[in-house]
Motif scaffolding. Structure first.
Motif: not given
Length: 330
Positions: A176-183
């Motif tokens: 999830a971090h790789r896909l949405w790194p600003k979350a």
């Protein structure tokens, strides 16, 4: 345990899953043994909790008293002699991981250091070792969740606040971090050891830990019952790759922390359990957006319907009966 030298030994016992978990969790008792073993356990027969195997590794030959002490804790093995063998001059941790094949799911490629294989062009690799994770191994549930996350990204979905409940080794949170790194990311597990494993894996895979945007916040929690998880709600996306029973128990609690129109990924259930799980979440206002199957293991993408007007409050403890140490799918 360091790489094995001449004189290292392994003792193999048949057991049930419950017996293996009980030994794995009793750190104080293990520490009392001399020499102290390292324990690795896994299923022998798929989906059969009564057919497991426990391997105890020793730096030095164990005494009969130590072997008997372990054997006595395995009631199902009472009439079976343990197998005692001296190990060759090799790293038993690496040997135990050689059967873990890499997993290629969507844009992600998951591997151990001893079996990296060939990383496909354009894939995002994750290094997830198995040595500290009880029962760790590649699994269809992991493949399903990684593929579902990848599909969400390709469909243009954006998530700003994400939680991974029952994170295990942290893999889904890393993806999830790789896909949405600003979350804002939160990962939790009922087992404190799992949280330690996730923190180690995060460092290896360059996932920053902390409570700021773009970082991964970690906590040990039963289900959603933790101040950190509650304070960060509502979430845009929640992932839960655990077991059917705890998924059903957590339906009201997960509904409470997920925003209207928020997405939920569920996995860890069998095809035979899908109707019961779906009923529990439909009662909380969820609809099924997409389902994918890998073998006998479905992965569900649910969406929480928007609620209008007054909604009757749901009593949810946020807790689950998910057993500690149950994080065996990478």
């Amino acid at each position: 345990m360091a790489p094995a030298m001449s004189g290292d030994w392994k003792v193999q016992f048949p057991c049930t899953r419950a017996e293996a978990e009980a030994i794995h969790e009793d750190d104080e008792w293990l520490a009392s043994l001399d020499p102290m073993p390292s324990i690795v356990a896994d299923e022998v027969e798929a989906f059969n909790d009564n057919k497991w195997q426990l391997n105890a590794y020793f730096a030095g030959k164990p005494t009969k008293a130590v072997i008997k002490s372990i054997h006595d804790r395995l009631a199902s093995a009472a009439h079976v002699n343990p197998i005692v063998e001296e190990l060759p001059d090799a790293d038993w941790v690496v040997m135990s991981q050689q059967g873990l094949e890499p997993v290629h799911a969507g844009r992600f490629y998951v591997h151990t250091s001893s079996n990296k294989g060939s990383v496909p062009k354009g894939a995002t690799p994750f290094l997830i070792e198995a040595s500290r994770a009880f029962g760790t191994g590649g699994h269809e549930t992991t493949t399903g969740c990684l593929n579902m996350l990848d599909n969400m990204k390709r469909a243009g979905k954006r998530f700003d606040v994400i939680a991974d409940i029952g994170t295990g080794t942290g893999l889904l949170a890393f993806a999830a971090h790789r896909l949405w790194p600003k979350a804002y990311l939160t990962a939790s597990d009922i087992d404190p050891v799992s949280v330690e494993v996730t923190a180690d894996n995060a460092q290896v895979n360059n996932v920053p830990c902390g409570v700021s945007q773009g970082q991964l916040a970690l906590c040990a929690a039963e289900g959603t019952a933790h101040p950190l998880i509650i304070a960060r709600a509502p979430y845009d996306l929640v992932t839960a790759n655990i077991l059917a029973g705890p998924l059903i128990e957590l339906a009201p609690s997960i509904a409470n922390i997920l925003r209207d129109n928020g997405s939920l990924i569920l996995a860890g259930l069998l095809n035979t359990q899908i109707e019961a799980v779906l009923r529990a979440y439909k009662r909380q206002g969820f609809r099924l957006e997409k389902r994918t199957d890998f073998g006998d293991w479905p992965c569900l993408w649910l969406v929480k319907r928007r609620t209008y007007g007054w909604k009757r409050p749901v009593r949810a403890t946020g807790r689950t009966s998910q057993p500690p140490g149950d994080f065996g799918t990478w």
